[in-house]
Structures are given as C-alpha cells and as structure tokens.
Write an enzyme that holds these catalytic residues in place. Structure first.
Site, mmCIF file in Angstrom:
data_model
loop_
_atom_site.group_PDB
_atom_site.id
_atom_site.type_symbol
_atom_site.label_atom_id
_atom_site.label_comp_id
_atom_site.label_asym_id
_atom_site.label_seq_id
_atom_site.Cartn_x
_atom_site.Cartn_y
_atom_site.Cartn_z
ATOM 1 N N PHE A 133 0.866 -1.184 0.000
ATOM 2 C CA PHE A 133 0.000 0.000 0.000
ATOM 3 C C PHE A 133 0.899 1.229 0.000
ATOM 4 O O PHE A 133 1.636 1.465 0.951
ATOM 5 C CB PHE A 133 -0.941 0.056 1.209
ATOM 6 C CG PHE A 133 -1.810 1.283 1.158
ATOM 7 C CD1 PHE A 133 -2.993 1.294 0.433
ATOM 8 C CD2 PHE A 133 -1.415 2.470 1.778
ATOM 9 C CE1 PHE A 133 -3.771 2.451 0.349
ATOM 10 C CE2 PHE A 133 -2.192 3.626 1.691
ATOM 11 C CZ PHE A 133 -3.371 3.606 0.973
ATOM 12 N N ASP A 218 9.445 2.934 1.892
ATOM 13 C CA ASP A 218 8.246 3.690 2.236
ATOM 14 C C ASP A 218 8.014 3.528 3.742
ATOM 15 O O ASP A 218 7.453 2.532 4.197
ATOM 16 C CB ASP A 218 7.044 3.191 1.429
ATOM 17 C CG ASP A 218 5.771 3.970 1.754
ATOM 18 O OD1 ASP A 218 5.757 4.698 2.773
ATOM 19 O OD2 ASP A 218 4.794 3.845 0.993
ATOM 20 N N LYS A 247 2.626 11.043 7.102
ATOM 21 C CA LYS A 247 1.801 10.797 8.299
ATOM 22 C C LYS A 247 2.308 11.543 9.533
ATOM 23 O O LYS A 247 2.041 12.725 9.656
ATOM 24 C CB LYS A 247 1.656 9.284 8.518
ATOM 25 C CG LYS A 247 0.809 8.652 7.403
ATOM 26 C CD LYS A 247 0.149 7.350 7.794
ATOM 27 C CE LYS A 247 -0.939 6.966 6.802
ATOM 28 N NZ LYS A 247 -0.554 6.020 5.776
HETATM 29 C C1 LIG Z 1 -0.765 6.087 4.321
HETATM 30 C C2 LIG Z 1 0.327 5.562 3.468
HETATM 31 C C3 LIG Z 1 0.644 6.153 2.242
HETATM 32 C C4 LIG Z 1 -0.179 7.276 1.643
HETATM 33 O O1 LIG Z 1 -0.221 8.401 2.438
HETATM 34 P P1 LIG Z 1 -1.376 9.528 2.177
HETATM 35 O O2 LIG Z 1 -0.958 10.659 3.054
HETATM 36 O O3 LIG Z 1 -2.669 8.918 2.571
HETATM 37 O O4 LIG Z 1 -1.315 9.858 0.728
HETATM 38 C C5 LIG Z 1 1.720 5.659 1.538
HETATM 39 N N1 LIG Z 1 2.445 4.631 2.005
HETATM 40 C C6 LIG Z 1 2.166 4.031 3.188
HETATM 41 C C7 LIG Z 1 3.020 2.902 3.649
HETATM 42 C C8 LIG Z 1 1.090 4.470 3.942
HETATM 43 O O5 LIG Z 1 0.786 3.836 5.078
#
Ligand SMILES: *Cc1c(COP(=O)(O)O)cnc(C)c1O
Length: 396
Positions: A133, A218, A247
């Site tokens: 994700f 990520d 985040k």
């Molecule tokens: C939440 C998340 C995203 C996307 O972040 P947004 O601020 O919602 O665009 C990307 N990668 C990971 C691992 C995430 O948990």
C-alpha cells in the site's frame, strides 16, 4: 440517508462523530469519550494536539503560513536540516501527502536511472511487493494488487514489477538492466502489519547495492517511532537510499511528507522538474521541525518499544480466545480475529460501543496503533475492551 449526505462515499466511517480530541482521547458530539487506538493510521504518533506541536503551529500562524517555493521562507531550511540529520542523509524534498512522497520517489528513481545509471530512455522499471500500500494516485494503485483499490481506475502506468513480499530472492530474480529501484514498505501496514522474515531488509540492501539499484523505503506508516526505533529499517541496521516519510511528520496538525536522500540520488533533480505549491510551506516546516525535535529526544521512540512489549503481553492471552494470532512490532499490531467471533468490522463496531476507536483491514484483521504517548494503564484498558468484545461475541 447517511449522516454525511454531501460527502462522497469513498469511506465507510464507523458511526461516531468526533468533535474534540486531546492526547489519546477523542470526544464525540454527544460528549462520549473514546480511547484512540488508530491514531490517524499513525499520523497521530504524538497524540492529538501535542502541546509542543500546537505551540509551534500557533507561533507560526502569527508569522507566515505560505510563501510558495518561488521565495524562500525562514522555516524550510531548519526543518530540512533537522530531518536530514535524523535520517543521516544530505537532502530533503518536502511534499504534503504520503502519496506525493511516493510519486516523488518514483520520479527521482527514474531520473537517477536515466542520468546516473544509464538506463535506456523510458525503459526504467521499479520492483515492488505483493500486498503493498503506497497511496491512492492512479500510478500507485496501478501497481497495487488490491482489486478494490485498482478496480475501474485503469489504464495504469507501466514500469512496475511485483514480487512476493518478504522474498529477497524474488527481488534478485526480478532485477535486470532496466531496474532503477526496489520500492517496499519495511513492514506492510495496510496489509495488516505484515513483518518480513528476519534478514529480509539486509538482503534487499545487499542485493540493491550489488546491482546498482536504489532501495526506496516507504516509511510513511512504519517510520518516526512507531516500531520502537526511529525507522523500521533501523531494526535490521539498514539504511535505504531514499526514505519516504509522511503521516506523523505533520504531527497530526498539517499534512507534511518528504523524500530524504543523499546528494548522489536526490541531487539529480533540477529546478522546474518537480514541485508542489504547498510543499515545505512555513507552517508545515515549523510543525515538522518540532516533530523531528520530539523524535530526537528519543523518549517517545523508547516508549513505543516499552509499551509494545506491554501490548504483546496483553494480546498473548487472547490467542485462541477470539483471535487466531497477531503480529506486533513496537506499538503496532495486526490482530487476526477468529471468524467465529465476528468480522473485523463487527469487532471495531463493538469496540466503539465500549469507547475504543480502532480500524479493521482486509476483513479479519484489526490494527492497533495508539499514540506513542499512551499510558500503560490506558493501553491495558483498551485491550481489556477488546477481550470483553471478543468474549461476548464468541459466546453469543
Ligand atoms: C498512508 C500511506 C501512504 C499514503 O499516504 P497519504 O498521506 O494517505 O497519501 C503511503 N504509504 C504508506 C506505507 C502508507 O501507510
């Protein structure tokens, strides 16, 4: 009739309307209080309205909030310097949302591939993992294997190869002369806090270094203290070429994301090739700097480790009693609900009734990720509500 008739239905929120929140507690419009065990998917690692972060934001609100990058502000460089130091890297590229950081990472990796590695024009590929994700843009959902996320949103951008998560040999086998990067979550959050086998991240680092491929981590959900280390990669002593952050970087106050890397990689971008109207704005930078300072204190990261051990001891007795198992790293757990006790959604609805906010993922999993500022006694109380809910449902 829904409670939000004018809101597009791309979410199905639990039946609660929050009006106020402080620390680890949220209060709804009727004055009921809830323990927040989701923490904005880890965007609220420091809790709601952490006093230091509110102070930084408030002070900046009275000075300047937006300049655009057409001009410098006095806030961006201090934020970038602190974040670069936290990551042990040279440069920071500020954006707003996580998905934008991922998109930025993809663009940087491709530009590096063409300009530094010498990949043939438009041929660059990026290796990703099943179950990933990385956000919701059309490019990103194109390399997801979640049908709900991809559904009717094609056609998708080419240039991605997906291999099983946790299998370093599969990554090695997928790499060829067109490969510019391996893009993975060190721990897959949305997938249900899926932890790869020990040594996986080290092997990915070795393989990518040997093959002259970038390792892009990520850490948007796993990073900034959640796992009991500053980054999930730290757990294996691994340093990626690019960190993707988001985040918690905005302290739950403003959207702040960033790509962090060394000059040799992030330095490939030239003026005009990439940007964002809001990225690196003074308000975001002021909050982001304070977030980095909170992390540098070390205390919050340490708490995540300590409280995580406590969480483990609370969850263990539930295995076989409403949960079939769980995965836990730091203060972060994916709890697999026994179908006999209900679906993940039913359990989160029952938890809501007992004053706990939590979110299900992929049907049978409930993710627990409270603010890292939670007290041990509050954590115990929250898991006790889960125990009661599981007990009631399985005996019903
Ligand atoms: C939440 C998340 C995203 C996307 O972040 P947004 O601020 O919602 O665009 C990307 N990668 C990971 C691992 C995430 O948990």
């Amino acid at each position: 009739m829904t409670a939000e008739p004018h809101v597009a239905r791309n979410y199905a929120p639990l039946d609660v309307t929050i009006a106020e929140a402080e620390g680890v507690w949220a209060t709804d419009v009727d004055g009921r209080r809830y323990l927040d065990m989701l923490a904005g998917y880890s965007a609220l690692n420091f809790g709601h309205r952490h006093p230091d972060l509110v102070a930084a934001a408030t002070e900046q609100l009275s000075r300047a909030t937006l300049t655009s990058r057409a001009f410098r502000s006095d806030q961006l460089e201090p934020f970038a310097a602190a974040l670069a130091e936290l990551c042990g890297k040279d440069l920071v590229l500020p954006m707003n949302t996580g998905a934008e950081a991922v998109e930025t990472g993809i663009k940087v990796a491709r530009a590096w591939g063409y300009r530094v590695k010498g990949v043939a024009p438009d041929a660059a590929t990026i290796v990703v993992a099943h179950g990933n994700f990385h956000g919701r843009t059309s490019t990103i959902v194109g390399f997801s294997d979640d049908e709900e996320a991809r559904g009717d949103f094609g056609p998708f951008a080419p240039g991605f190869v997906s291999v099983p998560f946790g299998d370093a040999d599969a990554i090695a086998a997928a790499i060829d002369e067109t490969t510019v990067a391996v893009l993975i979550e060190p721990i897959q959050g949305e997938a249900g806090v899926v932890v790869p086998p020990d040594g996986y991240l080290r092997r990915v680092r070795e393989i990518t270094s040997e093959q002259n491929v970038l390792f892009v981590a990520d850490e948007i959900q796993s990073g900034l203290g959640r796992t009991g280390t500053t980054f999930a990669c730290d757990r294996e002593g691994v340093v990626p070429d690019l960190y993707l952050l988001g985040k918690a970087l905005g302290g739950g106050i403003v959207p702040v994301s960033a790509v962090v890397g060394d000059e040799a990689v992030l330095g490939v971008l030239r003026p005009g090739e990439h940007g964002s109207t809001f990225g690196g704005n003074p308000l975001a930078s002021a909050v982001g700097l304070r977030v980095v300072q909170l992390l540098q204190g070390g205390e919050i990261v340490e708490r995540a480790g300590m409280l995580g051990d406590h969480l483990e001891s609370l969850l263990e007795p539930l295995v076989g009693r409403g949960i079939t198992g769980f995965r836990r790293v730091g203060l972060w757990a994916g709890v697999d609900i026994d179908p006999a006790a209900g679906t993940g959604r039913e359990i989160t609805e029952a938890l809501l009734g007992r004053g706990v906010l939590a979110k299900d993922t992929h049907g049978q999993t409930v993710r627990l990720a409270p603010p890292l500022t939670i007290r041990a006694s509050e954590l115990s109380w929250g898991v006790e509500q889960l125990r009661i809910v599981l007990d009631r449902d399985s005996s019903a």
